[in-house]
Design an enzyme around this catalytic site. Structure first.
Site, PDB file in Angstrom:
ATOM      1  N   ASN A   7     -31.092  71.160  26.349  1.00  0.00           N
ATOM      2  CA  ASN A   7     -30.200  70.678  25.310  1.00  0.00           C
ATOM      3  C   ASN A   7     -30.260  69.145  25.364  1.00  0.00           C
ATOM      4  OD1 ASN A   7     -27.924  69.583  23.964  1.00  0.00           O
ATOM      5  ND2 ASN A   7     -26.829  71.525  24.129  1.00  0.00           N
ATOM      6  N   GLU A  34     -29.699  71.411  20.195  1.00  0.00           N
ATOM      7  CA  GLU A  34     -28.951  70.256  19.680  1.00  0.00           C
ATOM      8  C   GLU A  34     -29.875  69.095  19.338  1.00  0.00           C
ATOM      9  OE1 GLU A  34     -24.640  69.323  20.240  1.00  0.00           O
ATOM     10  OE2 GLU A  34     -25.132  69.951  22.283  1.00  0.00           O
ATOM     11  N   ASP A 145     -29.137  76.935  25.781  1.00  0.00           N
ATOM     12  CA  ASP A 145     -27.779  76.566  26.162  1.00  0.00           C
ATOM     13  C   ASP A 145     -26.897  77.741  25.777  1.00  0.00           C
ATOM     14  OD1 ASP A 145     -25.215  75.620  26.414  1.00  0.00           O
ATOM     15  OD2 ASP A 145     -25.493  73.867  25.129  1.00  0.00           O
ATOM     16  N   ASN A 147     -23.771  78.304  26.754  1.00  0.00           N
ATOM     17  CA  ASN A 147     -22.341  78.014  26.701  1.00  0.00           C
ATOM     18  C   ASN A 147     -21.517  79.105  27.366  1.00  0.00           C
ATOM     19  OD1 ASN A 147     -21.614  75.422  25.629  1.00  0.00           O
ATOM     20  ND2 ASN A 147     -22.524  76.038  23.688  1.00  0.00           N
ATOM     21  N   ASP A 217     -27.028  76.525  31.134  1.00  0.00           N
ATOM     22  CA  ASP A 217     -28.367  76.555  30.552  1.00  0.00           C
ATOM     23  C   ASP A 217     -29.202  77.535  31.368  1.00  0.00           C
ATOM     24  OD1 ASP A 217     -28.379  74.025  28.589  1.00  0.00           O
ATOM     25  OD2 ASP A 217     -27.221  73.577  30.395  1.00  0.00           O
ATOM     26  N   ASP A 246     -26.075  65.211  28.234  1.00  0.00           N
ATOM     27  CA  ASP A 246     -25.151  65.723  29.254  1.00  0.00           C
ATOM     28  C   ASP A 246     -25.698  66.995  29.913  1.00  0.00           C
ATOM     29  OD1 ASP A 246     -24.807  66.894  26.767  1.00  0.00           O
ATOM     30  OD2 ASP A 246     -22.631  66.961  26.849  1.00  0.00           O
ATOM     31  N   HIS A 247     -26.845  67.481  29.452  1.00  0.00           N
ATOM     32  CA  HIS A 247     -27.505  68.645  30.041  1.00  0.00           C
ATOM     33  C   HIS A 247     -28.788  68.240  30.761  1.00  0.00           C
ATOM     34  CE1 HIS A 247     -25.330  71.884  27.693  1.00  0.00           C
ATOM     35  NE2 HIS A 247     -25.039  70.818  26.970  1.00  0.00           N
TER      36      HIS A 247
END
Length: 256
Positions: A7, A34, A145, A147, A217, A246-247
């Site tokens: 991501n 993303e 990802d 989530n 992830d 941030d991943h």
């Protein structure tokens, strides 16, 4: 064959990071989430110069998924068949003998909200689609990802990230277990029982420095590939770079 999921949280911002990482890690297949780019802005020419072919489905500002591969990419599917959704969250393709599904799973906002209900409906649709995909493509990798943090080993504080919290709620984890029940296996857990290994850290509160993260992830491999998954992990290094996503990338290596 190395297959990775990342991501990137805006490919426009993170293209230099992706370029650097592709050169260092040299994956054969990469799923991006993303990307946040409309298709006419996707940097397929720049990636081709690095030796990667691209297929992608994007939209302005939000969502967006892509698959990159060193070899030919065929039989491309965008979206979940039969599930009406304007959000660009799913892309699948065949590379060699492997069918690859790249997911950017709905976040869900908060337990009990409309977005949470949408997430559960979306996961149900993914389940039914993947059940059919496995019949046609037994050599299947599902990555992205998700989530969802699979269990308490995958969160920094189980008292916070509990049954009533988004990303760790009972219904979300049950939906992930339904995917496992199809014959899909969390590649990371095939090789490690270690706790506190994460793929996402909040930008705030010194999340990375304090290792306040989640492992959301995932790379899932089918029964037919389970014995070929010789290594897996998370490449934390790109998360340490300046202006990072941030991943961090999650990866699996298939051999023999």
């Amino acid at each position: 064959m190395k297959i990775a999921s990342w991501n990137v949280n805006s490919l426009n911002v993170r293209l230099p990071h992706l370029t650097q990482w592709l050169g260092a890690f040299a994956p054969d297949i990469v799923g991006l989430q993303e990307t946040k780019l409309e298709d006419h802005r996707f940097p397929d020419t720049a990636l081709a110069e690095l030796g990667y072919r691209s297929v992608f489905a994007g939209q302005k500002t939000y969502n967006g998924v892509a698959l990159l591969a060193r070899g030919p990419i065929g039989d491309v599917q965008v979206g979940i068949p039969g599930f009406e959704d304007e959000q660009k969250r799913v892309i699948a393709a065949t590379v060699g003998e492997v069918r690859v599904v790249n997911l950017y799973v709905v976040n869900g906002q908060d337990v009990g909200t409309d977005k949470y209900a949408y997430k559960l409906r979306w996961l149900d649709a993914v389940h039914d689609w993947l059940a059919a995909e496995l019949q046609t493509h037994p050599k299947l990798v599902v990555m992205g990802d998700f989530n969802i943090a699979p269990d308490d080993r995958d969160v920094f504080d189980p008292k916070v990230w509990n049954d009533d919290h988004i990303l760790t709620s009972t219904a979300e984890r049950a939906a992930l277990q339904r995917l496992y029940a199809l014959g899909l296996h969390d590649a990371f857990r095939l090789h490690s029982d270690e706790a506190n290994v994460y793929s996402w850290w909040d930008y705030r509160m010194g999340g990375l420095r304090r290792n306040l993260g989640l492992r959301i992830d995932l790379t899932l491999v089918s029964d037919a590939l389970r014995g070929h998954a010789v290594a897996s992990g998370i490449d934390r290094e790109p998360r340490t770079w300046e202006r990072p996503s941030d991943h961090a990338p999650a990866w699996v290596r298939l051999g023999g």
